[in-house]
Structures are given as C-alpha cells and as structure tokens.
Enzyme design. Sequence first.
Site, PDB file in Angstrom:
ATOM      1  N   VAL A   1       0.838  -1.203   0.000  1.00  0.00           N
ATOM      2  CA  VAL A   1       0.000   0.000   0.000  1.00  0.00           C
ATOM      3  C   VAL A   1       0.873   1.252   0.000  1.00  0.00           C
ATOM      4  O   VAL A   1       0.571   2.236  -0.687  1.00  0.00           O
ATOM      5  CB  VAL A   1      -0.962   0.017   1.212  1.00  0.00           C
ATOM      6  CG1 VAL A   1      -1.764   1.311   1.264  1.00  0.00           C
ATOM      7  CG2 VAL A   1      -1.904  -1.185   1.165  1.00  0.00           C
ATOM      8  N   CYS A   2       1.964   1.222   0.743  1.00  0.00           N
ATOM      9  CA  CYS A   2       2.801   2.411   0.938  1.00  0.00           C
ATOM     10  C   CYS A   2       3.282   3.071  -0.359  1.00  0.00           C
ATOM     11  O   CYS A   2       3.167   4.289  -0.494  1.00  0.00           O
ATOM     12  CB  CYS A   2       3.983   2.078   1.842  1.00  0.00           C
ATOM     13  SG  CYS A   2       3.479   1.527   3.492  1.00  0.00           S
TER      14      CYS A   2
END
Length: 189
Positions: free
Chosen positions: A55-56
């Site tokens: 996600v980052c």
Amino acid sequence: MISVGDQFPAYNLTAVDGKPFDDINIDNVFVNISNESFPGKWQVMFFYPKDFTFVCPTEIAAFAELNEDFADRDAQLITASTDTEFTHWAWRKHQEELRDLPIPMLADVKRELTSALGILDQAEGAAQRAVFIIDPDGIVRFSMVTDLNVGRNPKEVLRVLDALQTDELCPCNWSKGDDTIDLQQATAA
C-alpha cells in the site's frame, strides 16, 4: 495522539533527499531535516508503516504526483517511517514509482518522533498510517490516522490544506474557489 492545536514536536532526522534519481548518489543522498528546515512554510508530513510493502508506494507516489500543487501553496511534503535511511534509499532505487521521488523520506529509526506523536503501532513496532498538516508556526492544524491496511487520499489532504489557508469557514466538501461561509450573513438569516 497529538491533537489539532498542539505544537508539532521538535525533530532532527536523517532523510533520503527528495532529488531526481539521476542527481543523487551515495555521497549526497542523505540529509538532515528538522522542524526548522522549512521556515515560513506549511509542512504536510505523512507517515507510512514500512518500506518494501504494497500500500505504501501507492500513497507515496500519489502524494508525489501532487508535489507541485502542494509547493504552489507554500507547503513542503515530507514522508517518514521507522525504517532506516539505507532502507529508504534501497527502496527508492528498486521501486520504479519512487525513483524520482521529490519528497524527502525521513528515517525515524529510534521511533522518537512517532512516539512523541502517539502514532507508533505497538503490535507492528512501526508508524501508523498518519498525516499531519502543520502551519508555518509549527502548530498542527489537521491530523488523520487510518488502519495500516487502508491508504489515504492525497487530494483530500490538499483540499484540507486549501481550506485551512483561507482562514475562513469552509462547508462540507468545499473546494478551492468555492464560496466560504460568511458568518455575518449566516447569523443574520
């Protein structure tokens, strides 16, 4: 967790510089950044849990796409995690969407800033997914934390910055250029 209206904690951390990939190397990639590094500017600091995750990079790349928009508003984007500056650098080198990242990547290795902010996830030992808008006087004007699995919306953070910079009352879903609320007119009605 630190609240809106609180002074953002003092910090001085090593970061991977936010320069184009071709302009940096091991001799100039690391810089020290503190809460005094961007005088007179708003700061938008967003934390993410860990390098080399899923996600980052989507969030970091989405904030980076809006870097010019934030800069046009006298705001400096800064991202941070509890990973080392060396891990940040390795990730930038190997993650295509982060190679030319124009945002410095702070390394809060000792977890001092994340602890002072109250965003250290005890179970993971990493920063929670948090964002803070800090005014030029170092006062927190906006904060948001999401679950570690849920990415944020950088366009919403930019919208909130726009609203804060009007120094006026802004209704729900207000966008830059929309009318603000005239308190005198609203109380007369």
